[in-house]
Design an enzyme around this catalytic site. Sequence first.
Site, PDB file in Angstrom:
ATOM      1  CE  LYS A  99     -22.449  13.077  -3.698  1.00 27.69           C
ATOM      2  NZ  LYS A  99     -21.811  11.809  -4.338  1.00 27.69           N
ATOM      3  CD  GLU A 121     -25.044  20.810  -6.331  1.00 24.05           C
ATOM      4  OE1 GLU A 121     -25.548  21.731  -5.385  1.00 24.05           O
ATOM      5  OE2 GLU A 121     -24.121  19.872  -5.922  1.00 24.05           O
ATOM      6  CB  SER A 388     -17.015   7.057  -1.906  1.00 16.95           C
ATOM      7  OG  SER A 388     -17.418   6.117  -3.344  1.00 16.95           O
TER       8      SER A 388
HETATM    9  C1  LIG Z   1     -21.113  11.530  -5.404  1.00 21.61           C
HETATM   10  C2  LIG Z   1     -20.310  10.333  -5.271  1.00 21.61           C
HETATM   11  C3  LIG Z   1     -19.052  10.390  -5.735  1.00 21.61           C
HETATM   12  C4  LIG Z   1     -18.357  11.349  -6.300  1.00 21.61           C
HETATM   13  O1  LIG Z   1     -18.117  12.616  -5.480  1.00 21.61           O
HETATM   14  P1  LIG Z   1     -16.769  13.180  -4.885  1.00 21.61           P
HETATM   15  O2  LIG Z   1     -17.316  14.548  -4.605  1.00 21.61           O
HETATM   16  O3  LIG Z   1     -15.670  13.084  -5.966  1.00 21.61           O
HETATM   17  O4  LIG Z   1     -16.583  12.417  -3.722  1.00 21.61           O
HETATM   18  C5  LIG Z   1     -18.227   8.941  -5.327  1.00 21.61           C
HETATM   19  N1  LIG Z   1     -18.942   7.946  -4.697  1.00 21.61           N
HETATM   20  C6  LIG Z   1     -19.997   8.025  -4.368  1.00 21.61           C
HETATM   21  C7  LIG Z   1     -20.647   6.846  -3.623  1.00 21.61           C
HETATM   22  C8  LIG Z   1     -20.717   9.170  -4.627  1.00 21.61           C
HETATM   23  O5  LIG Z   1     -22.110   9.080  -4.204  1.00 21.61           O
END
Ligand SMILES: *Cc1c(COP(=O)(O)O)cnc(C)c1O
Length: 409
Positions: A99, A121, A388
């Site tokens: 993010k 948000e 992610s």
């Molecule tokens: C917020 C988040 C997601 C999901 O958000 P996307 O916009 O779909 O990428 C996925 N993995 C992590 C670690 C997150 O913090």
Amino acid sequence: MPTLSPPAKPAVVPDLRGRFGPYGGRFVPETLMFALEELTQAYAEASQDPAFQAEFRRILNEYVGRPSRLYFAERLTKEAGGARIYLKREDLNHTGAHKINNAIGQGLLTKRMKKKRVIAETGAGQHGVASATAAALFDLPCRVYMGSEDIRRQELNVFKMRAMGTEVFPVESGSKTLRDAVNEAMREWMASVETTHYIIGSAIGPHPFPMMVRDFQAVIGQETKEQSVEQFGRLPDVVVACVGGGSNAAGMFYPFVNDTGVELVGVEAGGRTNVYGEHAATISNGKPGVLHGSFSYVLQDDDGQTAPVHSISAGLDYPGVGPEHSYWKDNGRVRYTSINDAEAMEGFRVSSRLEGILPALETAHAVVETMRIAAKRPKTDVVVLCFSGRGDKDCAEVARLEAGLPASH
Ligand SMILES: *Cc1c(COP(=O)(O)O)cnc(C)c1O
């Protein structure tokens, strides 16, 4: 042998109205149209400006710690027993997830537009923390809208945001969660748009947000392509990412869209069951509608009321999805599937035990699908998983669930 004509290149999307095929666009009150036009213009200029791009890359490298590693997961590979598995380690970024890439990009753009403050948000607080981080770095006052239910459940992230000088603003309407926080942030933006930029946290919302967030996150896919060629001499066979609003997946997939030999797989949250209200698998189970300023797949009832949603992972717990994913679903470029809560818990365990890498529960969904795909493919194939985020934020929740206590959300 007849020669096959090369496949037609996919159309460049979005078009000037922000449409990805029928999806996307701007479904907002008139008062926001001017701000979105201004933002579109500013972003179009910034994206063509080498100085802006160089500054963005410099901060990503020096502050966020990019490029993130593309790591060969030997033990996961052995366990799956098929294709080689590589992890694109977004969990190693400063603040622990992808993010921050987007928050830095939008923070830089805020400065360029000479806006004086930012709002955002947040649901579980991950995007709130990323925005608070960028706000501290760029010396911008920041207010984060957060449902009061979420504030109660996410003490640590609330503390982090406040420590970095951000004001956490409780939202008491509706279900007091993410969806209501987005509504409140949009309302506030209408009243303060001349001085304020709204940092949306995923590839959702009205044009130009889905395109802009995708572009800022595309560094994930670009690096993966370069690292693949360096490390194993070609592109991967399959690329897998989890999909909440769809930003890590869009950033990973987008640079591969024209590489039609690379299979792209998006993993949604299957929740407790496939029953309405018990999951957040928007593309798998939703239908097109308008949510938060854009036309895309939405989980809704027969009257078009947005559905209640559930997922073990707060970051996937959202009834909408970015419009570009709806477009990729319809044109078949990306295959979407879902992994349920119990399976995701298993993904958390297997990654932790075999690799010593605790995944975020969002990521854990993609871990499971990656293992399944690898198991069915030959050892010469390569599957890349967009890792992610890290799992520290979810340890308390995993402990609760393992003790047989009810989920906290
Ligand atoms: C917020 C988040 C997601 C999901 O958000 P996307 O916009 O779909 O990428 C996925 N993995 C992590 C670690 C997150 O913090």
